[in-house]
Design a protein around this motif. Structure first.
Motif, mmCIF file in Angstrom:
data_model
loop_
_atom_site.group_PDB
_atom_site.id
_atom_site.type_symbol
_atom_site.label_atom_id
_atom_site.label_comp_id
_atom_site.label_asym_id
_atom_site.label_seq_id
_atom_site.Cartn_x
_atom_site.Cartn_y
_atom_site.Cartn_z
ATOM 1 N N LEU A 1 -27.051 125.422 32.732
ATOM 2 C CA LEU A 1 -26.503 124.221 32.108
ATOM 3 C C LEU A 1 -27.263 122.968 32.518
ATOM 4 O O LEU A 1 -27.474 122.059 31.704
ATOM 5 C CB LEU A 1 -25.017 124.095 32.468
ATOM 6 C CG LEU A 1 -24.137 125.266 32.014
ATOM 7 C CD1 LEU A 1 -22.708 125.083 32.506
ATOM 8 C CD2 LEU A 1 -24.172 125.422 30.501
ATOM 9 N N ILE A 2 -27.697 122.913 33.777
ATOM 10 C CA ILE A 2 -28.499 121.771 34.224
ATOM 11 C C ILE A 2 -29.814 121.727 33.454
ATOM 12 O O ILE A 2 -30.262 120.665 33.002
ATOM 13 C CB ILE A 2 -28.750 121.842 35.744
ATOM 14 C CG1 ILE A 2 -27.446 121.630 36.518
ATOM 15 C CG2 ILE A 2 -29.781 120.788 36.173
ATOM 16 C CD1 ILE A 2 -27.574 121.872 38.010
ATOM 17 N N GLY A 3 -30.454 122.885 33.282
ATOM 18 C CA GLY A 3 -31.720 122.932 32.553
ATOM 19 C C GLY A 3 -31.571 122.494 31.110
ATOM 20 O O GLY A 3 -32.378 121.706 30.594
ATOM 21 N N LEU A 4 -30.542 122.970 30.415
ATOM 22 C CA LEU A 4 -30.338 122.608 29.014
ATOM 23 C C LEU A 4 -29.934 121.150 28.871
ATOM 24 O O LEU A 4 -30.347 120.465 27.925
ATOM 25 C CB LEU A 4 -29.289 123.524 28.388
ATOM 26 C CG LEU A 4 -29.685 125.003 28.298
ATOM 27 C CD1 LEU A 4 -28.551 125.833 27.716
ATOM 28 C CD2 LEU A 4 -30.946 125.182 27.465
ATOM 29 N N ALA A 5 -29.117 120.661 29.803
ATOM 30 C CA ALA A 5 -28.765 119.232 29.779
ATOM 31 C C ALA A 5 -30.011 118.379 29.975
ATOM 32 O O ALA A 5 -30.155 117.316 29.352
ATOM 33 C CB ALA A 5 -27.729 118.933 30.857
ATOM 34 N N ALA A 6 -30.907 118.838 30.827
ATOM 35 C CA ALA A 6 -32.148 118.093 31.059
ATOM 36 C C ALA A 6 -32.981 118.010 29.786
ATOM 37 O O ALA A 6 -33.547 116.956 29.467
ATOM 38 C CB ALA A 6 -32.946 118.753 32.180
ATOM 39 N N VAL A 7 -33.072 119.108 29.039
ATOM 40 C CA VAL A 7 -33.819 119.080 27.785
ATOM 41 C C VAL A 7 -33.193 118.084 26.817
ATOM 42 O O VAL A 7 -33.892 117.312 26.156
ATOM 43 C CB VAL A 7 -33.873 120.484 27.147
ATOM 44 C CG1 VAL A 7 -34.577 120.430 25.804
ATOM 45 C CG2 VAL A 7 -34.596 121.451 28.064
ATOM 46 N N CYS A 8 -31.874 118.090 26.716
ATOM 47 C CA CYS A 8 -31.188 117.138 25.823
ATOM 48 C C CYS A 8 -31.560 115.707 26.170
ATOM 49 O O CYS A 8 -31.823 114.880 25.282
ATOM 50 C CB CYS A 8 -29.677 117.318 25.923
ATOM 51 S SG CYS A 8 -29.044 118.845 25.198
ATOM 52 N N LEU A 9 -31.605 115.410 27.445
ATOM 53 C CA LEU A 9 -31.820 114.024 27.865
ATOM 54 C C LEU A 9 -33.280 113.593 27.792
ATOM 55 O O LEU A 9 -33.594 112.439 28.083
ATOM 56 C CB LEU A 9 -31.275 113.804 29.275
ATOM 57 C CG LEU A 9 -29.819 113.297 29.308
ATOM 58 C CD1 LEU A 9 -28.875 114.269 28.638
ATOM 59 C CD2 LEU A 9 -29.371 113.015 30.732
ATOM 60 N N THR A 10 -34.181 114.494 27.402
ATOM 61 C CA THR A 10 -35.545 114.043 27.117
ATOM 62 C C THR A 10 -35.598 113.272 25.808
ATOM 63 O O THR A 10 -36.575 112.562 25.544
ATOM 64 C CB THR A 10 -36.528 115.227 27.026
ATOM 65 O OG1 THR A 10 -36.131 116.098 25.960
ATOM 66 C CG2 THR A 10 -36.581 116.004 28.332
ATOM 67 N N SER A 11 -34.569 113.426 24.976
ATOM 68 C CA SER A 11 -34.507 112.719 23.691
ATOM 69 C C SER A 11 -33.537 111.543 23.781
ATOM 70 O O SER A 11 -32.424 111.698 24.296
ATOM 71 C CB SER A 11 -34.068 113.672 22.575
ATOM 72 O OG SER A 11 -33.837 112.964 21.376
ATOM 73 N N ARG A 12 -33.945 110.416 23.263
ATOM 74 C CA ARG A 12 -33.060 109.249 23.248
ATOM 75 C C ARG A 12 -31.982 109.365 22.172
ATOM 76 O O ARG A 12 -31.062 108.553 22.134
ATOM 77 C CB ARG A 12 -33.875 107.976 23.028
ATOM 78 C CG ARG A 12 -34.910 107.711 24.128
ATOM 79 C CD ARG A 12 -35.644 106.394 23.908
ATOM 80 N NE ARG A 12 -36.737 106.240 24.855
ATOM 81 C CZ ARG A 12 -36.601 105.755 26.089
ATOM 82 N NH1 ARG A 12 -35.403 105.366 26.503
ATOM 83 N NH2 ARG A 12 -37.642 105.656 26.886
ATOM 84 N N ARG A 13 -32.097 110.354 21.302
ATOM 85 C CA ARG A 13 -31.149 110.509 20.205
ATOM 86 C C ARG A 13 -30.072 111.546 20.497
ATOM 87 O O ARG A 13 -29.249 111.852 19.644
ATOM 88 C CB ARG A 13 -31.902 110.888 18.925
ATOM 89 C CG ARG A 13 -32.978 109.882 18.540
ATOM 90 C CD ARG A 13 -33.643 110.227 17.231
ATOM 91 N NE ARG A 13 -32.716 110.106 16.115
ATOM 92 C CZ ARG A 13 -33.046 110.364 14.841
ATOM 93 N NH1 ARG A 13 -34.278 110.760 14.553
ATOM 94 N NH2 ARG A 13 -32.150 110.241 13.883
ATOM 95 N N THR A 14 -30.054 112.086 21.703
ATOM 96 C CA THR A 14 -29.051 113.082 22.050
ATOM 97 C C THR A 14 -27.660 112.459 22.116
ATOM 98 O O THR A 14 -27.501 111.294 22.501
ATOM 99 C CB THR A 14 -29.384 113.751 23.391
ATOM 100 O OG1 THR A 14 -28.405 114.763 23.661
ATOM 101 C CG2 THR A 14 -29.362 112.740 24.529
#
Length: 424
Positions: free
Chosen positions: A323-336
């Motif tokens: 979950l930490i890894g997937l949340a990190a990917v989401c937060l690479t985008s400013r549109r998440t």
């Protein structure tokens, strides 16, 4: 481009220093893991006893058979054999070294994604600072390797659905859940390419593993027999029921502490029904979604894995790495739309450390302290799952009064029929 490069070195350097400092701390904790507050050696025992035992079986040409602890797809065998390729090190040392290397690759991928125009380094910060919330546990489980494949699949899919499909399939061969990261691939050609390449990669790699090692499907027999783990939502409810007179007890089965007694089967069945419901909701979202942004595949992956996690009969502490890894990917985008969900995941990760290894005995005994810790951790995960799906659903609909923008014509599309240009 030059302006962007001048801005990023400071934050990138700071995150690099933070990674080095936190991983040094995690290694220090690993060397002191026999301390009672760090689990009395139970965290590292998984590697030098269980993984090393499986390594011996695999090295002799077969997947573990009639082993209730072996519940993983055949790709896990390749991961567990990999430490043997490093000469001059014990199995434990080689395993930790490889896990650190995979962690560094994941961090580098998130840093690279975050330095692109319109992107954010917040994702790299969440991974770098979030993983140590689990203390030394990530270094003593192979979930970091699985999460790396899922992260790389999502980041690659934006530019190459084929590469995303290949990496997603490799992850699914190791621990199944990374197949969910392909749920949010945009419709049309990207979806066809991603799933076609995923299916082809999965078939070829499974064939190679089956040809190299006997009994590649032995894990299926053991998966179906699992009960209700004490750390799951159902386990939390049953543990609380102990204080209301429920006459159940804990038992070590299938590599975890499970609850046995009246109504356990009903709770396990309810968990499976909720998982099926979660799958139905995700399928409905996929069918009804009309608005895709660069963040949609990332957000869909996090939401799907969250829903499958909270409805599972098993919520082991290493699931938080996913979950930490997937949340990190989401937060690479400013549109998440998943920023508040990421905060809840980080809070749940910190509580997971209190649950295991720090106060696991309290949880096993079903004391009020253990029950309240589990209620808080699982409550945060449940709220995160609901909030994540609600935001995913909301973001999939165009804002009021706004129409979905037309698809950009592809080169040579002027020679295609008009009907072909109108497809979403």
């Amino acid at each position: 481009m030059m302006n962007r490069l001048r801005v990023t070195p400071g934050p990138v350097l700071a995150l690099t220093v933070l990674w080095l400092a936190t991983r040094a701390l995690m290694l220090w904790l690993l060397t002191h893991s026999t301390a009672p507050l760090l689990g009395g050696g139970s965290v590292t025992r998984e590697v030098w006893r269980l993984y090393f035992h499986w390594y011996g079986v695999l090295a002799h040409g077969s997947f573990p058979v009639h082993d209730t602890l072996w519940q993983y797809p055949p790709g896990a065998g390749a991961v567990l054999l990999a430490p043997g390729l490093l000469p001059g090190l014990t199995y434990f040392q080689a395993f930790v070294l490889l896990t650190l290397a995979v962690d560094a690759i994941t961090t580098a991928a998130l840093l690279r994604a975050g330095t692109r125009p319109g992107r954010s380094l917040l994702g790299a910060a969440v991974w770098t600072g979030g993983l140590p919330l689990l203390l030394h546990l990530p270094l003593a489980r192979y979930d970091a390797e699985v999460t790396a494949l899922a992260v790389l699949s999502l980041l690659a899919s934006a530019r190459s659905p084929r590469a995303g499909g290949v990496l997603g399939a490799l992850g699914a061969l190791v621990k199944m859940w990374p197949a969910l990261v392909l749920l949010g691939v945009p419709r049309g050609r990207p979806t066809r390419r991603a799933w076609t390449w995923a299916a082809a990669t999965g078939a070829v790699c499974f064939g190679l593993l089956a040809a190299s090692l006997a009994h590649p499907l032995s894990f299926l027999r053991e998966q179906g027999g699992r009960g209700v783990q004490i750390e799951s939502l159902g386990g939390t409810a049953l543990n609380l029921a102990r204080h209301a007179g429920w006459r159940g007890r804990t038992r070590y089965r299938y590599g975890a502490i499970e609850l046995t007694g009246p109504h356990v089967h009903a709770v396990a069945t309810a968990s499976l029904a909720l998982t099926a419901l979660a799958f139905g909701l995700l399928l409905l979202w996929r069918l009804r979604a009309r608005h895709w942004s660069e963040a949609t595949p990332y957000d869909a992956a996090l939401s799907a894995v969250l829903l499958f996690t909270v409805t599972s009969r098993v919520i082991s502490p290493q699931y938080m790495i996913w979950l930490i890894g997937l949340a990190a990917v989401c937060l690479t985008s400013r549109r998440t739309g998943q920023r508040p969900v990421a905060v809840l995941i980080l809070a749940a990760s910190a509580l997971s450390t209190l649950v295991y290894p720090m106060y696991y005995r309290e949880v096993i005994d079903g004391s009020w302290a253990g029950c309240l810790l589990m209620l808080a951790r699982n409550g945060l995960l449940a709220v995160a799952a609901v909030l994540s799906f609600m935001r995913l659903w909301r973001d999939a609909r165009p804002p009021a009064g706004e129409t979905v923008p037309p698809v950009e014509p592809r080169p040579g599309s002027d020679r295609l029929p008009a009907r072909a240009l109108s497809s979403p």
